[in-house]
Write a protein that holds these residues in place. Sequence first.
Motif, PDB file in Angstrom:
ATOM      1  N   ASP A 381      -5.210  -0.727  16.806  1.00  0.00           N
ATOM      2  CA  ASP A 381      -5.556  -2.140  16.982  1.00  0.00           C
ATOM      3  C   ASP A 381      -5.979  -2.717  15.630  1.00  0.00           C
ATOM      4  OD1 ASP A 381      -6.619  -4.618  17.616  1.00  0.00           O
ATOM      5  OD2 ASP A 381      -7.790  -3.884  19.315  1.00  0.00           O
ATOM      6  N   PRO A 382      -5.244  -3.695  15.090  1.00  0.00           N
ATOM      7  CA  PRO A 382      -5.578  -4.238  13.768  1.00  0.00           C
ATOM      8  C   PRO A 382      -6.911  -4.966  13.720  1.00  0.00           C
ATOM      9  CG  PRO A 382      -3.851  -5.544  14.798  1.00  0.00           C
ATOM     10  CD  PRO A 382      -4.041  -4.324  15.658  1.00  0.00           C
ATOM     11  N   HIS A 383      -7.495  -5.302  14.871  1.00  0.00           N
ATOM     12  CA  HIS A 383      -8.819  -5.926  14.883  1.00  0.00           C
ATOM     13  C   HIS A 383      -9.923  -4.917  14.557  1.00  0.00           C
ATOM     14  CE1 HIS A 383      -7.382  -9.771  16.290  1.00  0.00           C
ATOM     15  NE2 HIS A 383      -6.764  -9.202  17.304  1.00  0.00           N
ATOM     16  N   PHE A 384      -9.579  -3.638  14.657  1.00  0.00           N
ATOM     17  CA  PHE A 384     -10.558  -2.592  14.394  1.00  0.00           C
ATOM     18  C   PHE A 384     -10.206  -1.756  13.165  1.00  0.00           C
ATOM     19  CE2 PHE A 384     -11.493  -3.809  18.646  1.00  0.00           C
ATOM     20  CZ  PHE A 384     -12.808  -3.447  18.916  1.00  0.00           C
ATOM     21  N   SER A 385      -8.919  -1.665  12.849  1.00  0.00           N
ATOM     22  CA  SER A 385      -8.493  -0.855  11.710  1.00  0.00           C
ATOM     23  C   SER A 385      -7.209  -1.439  11.137  1.00  0.00           C
ATOM     24  CB  SER A 385      -8.267   0.597  12.147  1.00  0.00           C
ATOM     25  OG  SER A 385      -7.771   1.369  11.086  1.00  0.00           O
ATOM     26  N   GLN A 386      -7.221  -1.746   9.865  1.00  0.00           N
ATOM     27  CA  GLN A 386      -6.058  -2.358   9.228  1.00  0.00           C
ATOM     28  C   GLN A 386      -5.089  -1.276   8.749  1.00  0.00           C
ATOM     29  OE1 GLN A 386      -5.119  -5.619   8.962  1.00  0.00           O
ATOM     30  NE2 GLN A 386      -6.836  -5.962  10.372  1.00  0.00           N
ATOM     31  N   ALA A 387      -3.972  -1.122   9.457  1.00  0.00           N
ATOM     32  CA  ALA A 387      -2.945  -0.164   9.051  1.00  0.00           C
ATOM     33  C   ALA A 387      -2.198  -0.706   7.835  1.00  0.00           C
ATOM     34  CB  ALA A 387      -1.969   0.076  10.198  1.00  0.00           C
ATOM     35  N   PRO A 388      -1.767   0.159   6.932  1.00  0.00           N
ATOM     36  CA  PRO A 388      -1.021  -0.274   5.742  1.00  0.00           C
ATOM     37  C   PRO A 388       0.440  -0.562   6.085  1.00  0.00           C
ATOM     38  CG  PRO A 388      -1.262   2.097   5.703  1.00  0.00           C
ATOM     39  CD  PRO A 388      -2.026   1.625   6.921  1.00  0.00           C
ATOM     40  N   VAL A 389       0.675  -1.574   6.925  1.00  0.00           N
ATOM     41  CA  VAL A 389       2.006  -1.804   7.489  1.00  0.00           C
ATOM     42  C   VAL A 389       3.037  -2.100   6.404  1.00  0.00           C
ATOM     43  CG1 VAL A 389       3.367  -3.244   9.044  1.00  0.00           C
ATOM     44  CG2 VAL A 389       1.055  -2.570   9.694  1.00  0.00           C
ATOM     45  N   GLU A 390       2.711  -3.000   5.472  1.00  0.00           N
ATOM     46  CA  GLU A 390       3.679  -3.373   4.458  1.00  0.00           C
ATOM     47  C   GLU A 390       4.137  -2.154   3.660  1.00  0.00           C
ATOM     48  OE1 GLU A 390       5.058  -6.138   4.397  1.00  0.00           O
ATOM     49  OE2 GLU A 390       3.728  -7.400   5.600  1.00  0.00           O
ATOM     50  N   TRP A 391       3.208  -1.252   3.380  1.00  0.00           N
ATOM     51  CA  TRP A 391       3.562  -0.025   2.670  1.00  0.00           C
ATOM     52  C   TRP A 391       4.414   0.884   3.555  1.00  0.00           C
ATOM     53  CZ3 TRP A 391       1.352   4.898   4.043  1.00  0.00           C
ATOM     54  CH2 TRP A 391       1.742   5.951   3.207  1.00  0.00           C
ATOM     55  N   LEU A 392       4.051   1.019   4.839  1.00  0.00           N
ATOM     56  CA  LEU A 392       4.777   1.907   5.736  1.00  0.00           C
ATOM     57  C   LEU A 392       6.233   1.487   5.921  1.00  0.00           C
ATOM     58  CD1 LEU A 392       2.035   2.425   8.469  1.00  0.00           C
ATOM     59  CD2 LEU A 392       2.966   4.213   6.981  1.00  0.00           C
ATOM     60  N   ILE A 393       6.503   0.171   5.938  1.00  0.00           N
ATOM     61  CA  ILE A 393       7.877  -0.287   6.180  1.00  0.00           C
ATOM     62  C   ILE A 393       8.596  -0.665   4.897  1.00  0.00           C
ATOM     63  CG2 ILE A 393       7.266  -1.100   8.494  1.00  0.00           C
ATOM     64  CD1 ILE A 393       7.351  -3.962   7.422  1.00  0.00           C
ATOM     65  N   SER A 394       8.019  -0.347   3.754  1.00  0.00           N
ATOM     66  CA  SER A 394       8.650  -0.707   2.486  1.00  0.00           C
ATOM     67  C   SER A 394       9.841   0.201   2.189  1.00  0.00           C
ATOM     68  CB  SER A 394       7.636  -0.615   1.342  1.00  0.00           C
ATOM     69  OG  SER A 394       7.280   0.733   1.078  1.00  0.00           O
ATOM     70  N   LYS A 395      10.818  -0.340   1.489  1.00  0.00           N
ATOM     71  CA  LYS A 395      11.979   0.430   1.090  1.00  0.00           C
ATOM     72  C   LYS A 395      11.588   1.535   0.101  1.00  0.00           C
ATOM     73  CE  LYS A 395      15.179  -1.952   3.336  1.00  0.00           C
ATOM     74  NZ  LYS A 395      16.016  -1.355   4.416  1.00  0.00           N
ATOM     75  N   GLU A 396      10.604   1.249  -0.731  1.00  0.00           N
ATOM     76  CA  GLU A 396      10.176   2.238  -1.723  1.00  0.00           C
ATOM     77  C   GLU A 396       9.592   3.473  -1.038  1.00  0.00           C
ATOM     78  OE1 GLU A 396      10.634  -1.664  -3.323  1.00  0.00           O
ATOM     79  OE2 GLU A 396       9.303  -0.969  -1.706  1.00  0.00           O
ATOM     80  N   TYR A 397       8.731   3.251  -0.055  1.00  0.00           N
ATOM     81  CA  TYR A 397       8.142   4.383   0.663  1.00  0.00           C
ATOM     82  C   TYR A 397       9.222   5.158   1.416  1.00  0.00           C
ATOM     83  CZ  TYR A 397       5.289   6.987   4.022  1.00  0.00           C
ATOM     84  OH  TYR A 397       4.729   7.982   4.783  1.00  0.00           O
ATOM     85  N   ALA A 398      10.163   4.440   2.045  1.00  0.00           N
ATOM     86  CA  ALA A 398      11.237   5.100   2.785  1.00  0.00           C
ATOM     87  C   ALA A 398      12.090   5.969   1.867  1.00  0.00           C
ATOM     88  CB  ALA A 398      12.108   4.062   3.479  1.00  0.00           C
ATOM     89  N   ALA A 399      12.334   5.482   0.649  1.00  0.00           N
ATOM     90  CA  ALA A 399      13.142   6.263  -0.290  1.00  0.00           C
ATOM     91  C   ALA A 399      12.469   7.588  -0.616  1.00  0.00           C
ATOM     92  CB  ALA A 399      13.389   5.453  -1.561  1.00  0.00           C
ATOM     93  N   LYS A 400      11.157   7.564  -0.798  1.00  0.00           N
ATOM     94  CA  LYS A 400      10.426   8.795  -1.088  1.00  0.00           C
ATOM     95  C   LYS A 400      10.453   9.736   0.108  1.00  0.00           C
ATOM     96  CE  LYS A 400       7.241   6.644  -4.393  1.00  0.00           C
ATOM     97  NZ  LYS A 400       5.822   6.286  -4.671  1.00  0.00           N
ATOM     98  N   ARG A 401      10.272   9.197   1.292  1.00  0.00           N
ATOM     99  CA  ARG A 401      10.265  10.045   2.489  1.00  0.00           C
ATOM    100  C   ARG A 401      11.659  10.614   2.759  1.00  0.00           C
ATOM    101  NH1 ARG A 401       5.621  11.894   4.510  1.00  0.00           N
ATOM    102  NH2 ARG A 401       5.755  11.208   6.683  1.00  0.00           N
ATOM    103  N   ALA A 402      12.711   9.828   2.468  1.00  0.00           N
ATOM    104  CA  ALA A 402      14.080  10.295   2.704  1.00  0.00           C
ATOM    105  C   ALA A 402      14.427  11.506   1.854  1.00  0.00           C
ATOM    106  CB  ALA A 402      15.071   9.161   2.452  1.00  0.00           C
ATOM    107  N   THR A 403      13.821  11.610   0.672  1.00  0.00           N
ATOM    108  CA  THR A 403      14.108  12.761  -0.190  1.00  0.00           C
ATOM    109  C   THR A 403      13.615  14.063   0.430  1.00  0.00           C
ATOM    110  OG1 THR A 403      12.033  12.530  -1.449  1.00  0.00           O
ATOM    111  CG2 THR A 403      13.969  11.331  -2.261  1.00  0.00           C
ATOM    112  N   LEU A 404      12.703  13.977   1.383  1.00  0.00           N
ATOM    113  CA  LEU A 404      12.196  15.180   2.047  1.00  0.00           C
ATOM    114  C   LEU A 404      13.191  15.736   3.070  1.00  0.00           C
ATOM    115  CD1 LEU A 404       8.530  13.982   2.755  1.00  0.00           C
ATOM    116  CD2 LEU A 404       9.315  15.413   0.852  1.00  0.00           C
ATOM    117  N   ILE A 405      14.123  14.901   3.516  1.00  0.00           N
ATOM    118  CA  ILE A 405      15.061  15.298   4.565  1.00  0.00           C
ATOM    119  C   ILE A 405      16.217  16.095   3.962  1.00  0.00           C
ATOM    120  CG2 ILE A 405      16.643  14.488   6.353  1.00  0.00           C
ATOM    121  CD1 ILE A 405      14.890  12.001   6.637  1.00  0.00           C
TER     122      ILE A 405
END
Length: 620
Positions: A381-405
């Motif tokens: 719930d973002p009213h209680f905890s601010q998730a780092p959404v922009e970072w989680l859905i960023s292309k840069e983060y996805a590129a790093k995670r894809a290298t693990l596959i």
Amino acid sequence: MRRRTFIASLPAAALVTPAVARDRASKAPGSADTKKLADSDAQAPPKYWAQGEDKFVRNDVRAGDRPVGASFASRTAVYGTSGACGSAHPFATQAGIDILKRGGSAVDAAVAINACLGFLEPTSSGIGGDCFAMVWDPKAKKLAGLAGSGGSPMGLSLETVRSRAKNGVIPPLGAIAVSVPGALDAWWTLHQRYGKLPWADVLAPAIEFAENGVPVPDLIAYYIRGNMAVFRKRRGQIEEIDNAFKTYAPDGKGPAAGSVFRNPDLARTYRMIAKGGRDAFYNGPIADTIDAYFRRIGGWLRKSDLQAMHSEWVEPYTTDYRGVTVHALGANTQGIATLQMLNMLEHFDLRAEGFQSARSIHLQVEAKRLAYEDRARYYADPHFSQAPVEWLISKEYAAKRATLIKPDRILTPVYPGQAPDHADTTYFSAADKDGMMVSMIQSNFRGMGSGLVADGLGFMFQDRGELFSLQPGHPNIYAPGKRPFQTIIPGFASLDGAPWMAFGVMGGDMQPQGQTQIIVNRKDYGLEIQSASDSPRWHHQGSSQSMGEDSPGLPKAGLLRLETGVPADTRQALADMGWTIGDPDGGFGRYECVENRRDGDTRVYAAASEMRADGCALAY
């Protein structure tokens, strides 16, 4: 809605190790051992559908041949120029079409469908649950999001919840798992902004169905009876179950397929709401009845909790996947998991790997595993905890995670990403003559819900509170007034700034997995709106971090379930990679979709429905 996890209380389907998978493959039709199996009376396939059996299974028989389209497609999409609807029950879909023909908006149709499903499909929905929606507004030329999710009771403390926990997990049944129902407020909020017909007219079809009764389809009858059996078995965990049996199973078992079911209590509740609007539920006679009921059974939900319920308009998040803009809700849902998976898959040539190939499925499952680690670590719930959404859905983060596959082996161990310091269900869709498209999903969460039905109201309360974490410091840790993590997510996709698909795949943790498979099937493999759904699916369960959904004792890399339609060589190759293959369990989600097309200057809607459910899609 989450897949029908009441089945988890019954004997579990066998797990298939790589060795067992190879053994089964050797006994597949056409193998050397086929004759031996045919000679064995104990293992011979059935010759006819025995009376009383739920299924008639002949794995060596496939559907008939269609003259056009995909060989595995169950039927053709339906087409229309004025409107379209799809839902998990034919009567609900018909009601939506009737609302559109009377001049109602797509939102009017969606609310009418949902109200009908609360009676017709109580195994997946009802006004005791929550609701989320995305609406394409043709006037604003923009997609709007609505979160209709209620919080936990203010009078229920973390200490009390922990005292009722079982092995560190909140029980799925009884008052401890009940949170404020948000669905009715979501309907009202949507109607206030986008409705055209009078509120009472929108609820009229549901009232008529509930009063007069309708025959129950096979799957819904099966799930009602299964849920009631679980409630009876676990009655010691539920404060009161007599009302549930009076409402859904006065015979002690539940309706049989084709028998007529009625719910006069729900019809009376709907009539009060039709006359008094959302206030009748949250601040009127229904709220008074709910308050008195929970006091009587020793629960915590109060009228003051209901009065505090208000849906929120939210801005959907987006990502681009090979030219398609895919939209998802954030809030306290798992919506952005779809975006995370697609962002990683964009780094692989799935088309080159081949449709239903082992490599394609392997890559998709690995993207799921990585996204779900983040899902368990950050979503709340973002009213209680601010998730780092922009970072989680960023292309840069996805590129790093894809290298693990790795294309040829399973990633182990698998962990969530390290955020920067600043850091099943029923689905239905509708579209109208003006270009408004609605993607809407609603759920009581696990099975039919908590097992609790307030005196004379005719609906069951959700058990969504089960998905709170009890881990200290976790973003999703239980707190009074907090909204629990939500599995229900509507889906939407657009092309070149214009609406394309209002779609969804029901089924708890299956939903982002199913949405991703639909987008991949359409964009990477060229399937049309119906065959994209009829294609056999995979469902991965288990991760190192769980939202309380995973069954205990799963293999280290989780359990990969494959529908029987997945090719045998693909199944074998996945087992050879090391995946533990599970038998199909019916938890592969259920899909509805309305697609917006153009034929010159004319808008054409195509609508598709799930062959895994009792519903249908219609257009006119």
